[in-house]
Design an enzyme around this catalytic site. Sequence first.
Site, short mmCIF file in Angstrom:
data_model
loop_
_atom_site.label_atom_id
_atom_site.label_comp_id
_atom_site.label_asym_id
_atom_site.label_seq_id
_atom_site.Cartn_x
_atom_site.Cartn_y
_atom_site.Cartn_z
N ASP A 1 109.53 45.85 45.58
CA ASP A 1 109.28 44.66 44.77
C ASP A 1 110.41 43.66 45.04
O ASP A 1 111.41 43.98 45.68
CB ASP A 1 109.15 45.04 43.29
CG ASP A 1 108.35 44.01 42.52
OD1 ASP A 1 108.24 42.87 42.99
OD2 ASP A 1 107.84 44.34 41.43
N GLU B 1 105.90 38.42 33.55
CA GLU B 1 107.03 39.34 33.69
C GLU B 1 107.96 39.28 32.48
O GLU B 1 107.52 39.12 31.36
CB GLU B 1 107.76 39.09 35.02
CG GLU B 1 106.81 39.31 36.22
CD GLU B 1 107.53 39.38 37.54
OE1 GLU B 1 108.53 40.10 37.66
OE2 GLU B 1 107.07 38.72 38.49
C1 BGC Z 1 106.44 41.36 40.70
C2 BGC Z 1 105.36 41.95 41.55
C3 BGC Z 1 104.87 40.94 42.56
C4 BGC Z 1 106.04 40.41 43.35
C5 BGC Z 1 105.64 39.36 44.36
C6 BGC Z 1 107.51 40.70 41.53
O1 BGC Z 1 108.43 40.04 40.72
O2 BGC Z 1 107.03 42.39 39.92
O3 BGC Z 1 104.30 42.38 40.74
O4 BGC Z 1 103.93 41.53 43.39
O5 BGC Z 1 106.99 39.83 42.49
O6 BGC Z 1 105.31 38.18 43.76
C1 BGC Z 2 108.52 34.61 42.24
C2 BGC Z 2 107.68 35.73 41.76
C3 BGC Z 2 108.55 36.87 41.53
C4 BGC Z 2 109.70 36.53 40.61
C5 BGC Z 2 110.63 37.67 40.46
C6 BGC Z 2 109.60 34.32 41.24
O1 BGC Z 2 110.39 33.26 41.67
O2 BGC Z 2 107.74 33.51 42.44
O3 BGC Z 2 106.68 36.06 42.69
O4 BGC Z 2 107.77 37.87 40.99
O5 BGC Z 2 110.41 35.42 41.05
O6 BGC Z 2 111.69 37.42 39.60
#
Ligand code: BGC
Ligand code: BGC
Length: 813
Positions: free
Chosen positions: A318, A518
Amino acid sequence: MRRLFLGAALCALAAAAPAQTAGTEEASADGGRWPAVHSRVARDPAIEARIDGLLARMSLEQKVAQVIQPDIASITPEQYARYNFGSILAGGNSDPGGVPTAPAAEWLALADRFWDASMHGPGLRIPVMWGIDAVHGHANIVGATIFPQNIGLGAMRDPDLIRRIGEVTALEMRVTGIDWDFSPTLAVARDDRWGRSYESFSENPEVVRAYAGAMIEGLQGRPATPDFLGPAHVIATAKHFVGDGGTDGGHDQGDNLSSDAELRDIHGAGYPPAIEAGVQAVMASFSRVRGEKVHGDRDLLTGVLRDQIGFDGLVVGDWNAHGQVDGCSNTSCPQSFNAGLDMFMAPDSWEGLYDNTLAQVRSGEISMARLDEAVRRILRVKLRARLFDEVRPSQRPFAGRFDLLGAPDHRAVARQAVRESLVLLKNQNHLLPLRPGARVLVAGDGADNIPKQAGGWTITWQGTGTTNADFPNAQSIWGGIRETVEAAGGHATLSADGSFTDRPDVAIVVFGENPYAEFVGDRRSIEYSPADDSDLQLLRRLRAQGIPVVSVFLSGRPLWVNPEINASDAFVAAFLPGSEGGGVADVLFANPDGSVRNDFRGRLSFSWPRRPDQMPLNVGDSNYDPLFPYGYGLRYADNGDLAPLSEDRPAGGGLPEGVLFGRGALPPGWRLASEGEVSLRNIDRRAQEDSRLATWRGAGRIAILPGQPVDLSREATGELSLVFEYRIDAAPAGPVSLRLGSAALPIAGDLRGAPVGQWRTLIMPLRCFARAGATTDAVSPPFAIESDGAMTMALSDVRIASAAVDQDHCGRP
Ligand code: BGC
Ligand code: BGC
């Protein structure tokens, strides 16, 4: 060793605590061993031979490049070409040209550029594979069909429709030339304070188990048919392995304290069926299991996933999550690779990570055998997806067929999902279904608000910063109601604040949570805590005028809404329905002759709380005492009457999430102080002594002083703002600034522009403070107003919240 020891200690603790779920006792006997799974995608000797040939020809540098995945926002195709990396991703905020609403054609053109970068160059070239979070449809792209978020899909209990949704999502991804979906999320969310609860199909592992294979077959096609990873399909990812939905307190990226058996039987329930259905990628979880980050956990990534289950696809990391493993950084983590991670998600850290990983293979810290194994798995997936035999993305079937984005038959699938996912919780005196010929008032800030009905992971990461205009192939809930009512000769009016001139027969009020994703969505309590109580006041106002009220509640999880339920005659949990708001009217309204048009079918996939402090709350708990149990959902024939619910909040329940000062109170141990030539006293606004009046005679400030500096670093990444409500009684004589930690921003102009004697809201993006040099990890004070001269101002609510605002407006001097 460490894990077994910890596991044993925690099993002892768990035995003393009330059992969380049934069915885990017999499991402990085998120490939580997972079943071997027979994938329906057989190992193909021809593919394996081709991999042998490729491995023999690849240089060390080429191999290391395969295990690294940069993000399109942090690498150009030219840079990509130099390394020939294994993959790229587009994160939730990463878009062609940095424009969230970039047209689909630009996504496809960018896919071509990265493809060309991977295929043209000296020597052996390995095709790129592009991944994206199409987690409720291809929702990063303007015009795509947007399905209900997983929590709503869970309420349908309809695996066949899940398969169709997977098919549509895959096809729309193909239109834009993207090969790989970071979906489905197989989290079994057990604590709804978690900001990703809506990405979970259910708190019950049975629902996740029943859906996992269907979604993967929809996305990838059926194994052992020509469809499998064929031209209409994409690679799927089961995520986040494992235990993401069971962290202590519902903290995103937190620690899961489950026993091995609970980890397998609850949190891991979706993985065996996913692997059986042939899923080609598994994403490791950001979270910990009993203290250890999954990204560094060999027992889980290799022991369980490879050796016990027998998964032979690739394990992707991730977002810089490897950097959270003890002893690692974003640019160096041999621990994670050695534990079994095959591909690092290294959005902006790819350059250093590449250099360090290469050095670590050269030094033997990473063995050549481990590198070859990881590259083999990546190449196996690429070969199964036939990428080596592909042409440029734009020349593949369905590419550039932009008419397929949000195509009518795709939207019909989504609309059916909306109809099936609505859950009816109250229907006093059989108010619903409504007569379409009636006079209908449609109110609430969610009524004509597509971003709000779609939630996070929509155009932007947080799902914020967009308007209805960014959704050409979508309909708001209001839009669907109007269409239905007008077609039947009735009369529908939209009025967000519920005011009207012609008295309606009934009001439909649409309200609920604003979008988040998130950790930004993590909450301390499951009390519905909007910025103010205007939704409740709206419901009560309409009721007081004798108008029957139907509430349509938009939310990413069950929330304690007893006051709102009491103030409604009918209450519908709609979750986050996506682009097809029309599905709501399909169910709420009867046929013109009064017969039922579409009955409710949805059944809660999450238990609904009776009290605001009731978390975790899951079916199977001993002392299970929900307001509406798992599986609940009324039909039109049912008696939907509900006696008044308790509106008591537990004593000391504290302030809602993000509130620094509200209802006259501050978080425990905090105070609102005055310094210099300013005095403070309590005044009444909505309730007795819920506000303060600050009178400056000369230079001075008022400040919220927390016991210790507060950590706002997470909030600062999520486009949140410092928001407060104020009333100017005497305009400022000199400069005034708003302070957060070490940064002060000018606001005298804003305050002078406010009409004297009227309550107003001032919204200052946290980003502005960060730009002005504030550090966000240890902030004190989190709020202060500093004036150089005389002024009188009343202050009521201070909070950190997401608010619609120009993120670049940072105050007026
Ligand atoms: C998320 C994932 C996601 C990844 C890419 C991460 O922060 O936990 O679910 O696939 O970002 O965007
Ligand atoms: C991204 C997401 C990712 C996240 C993680 C964002 O800036 O666009 O895809 O999941 O950061 O912290």
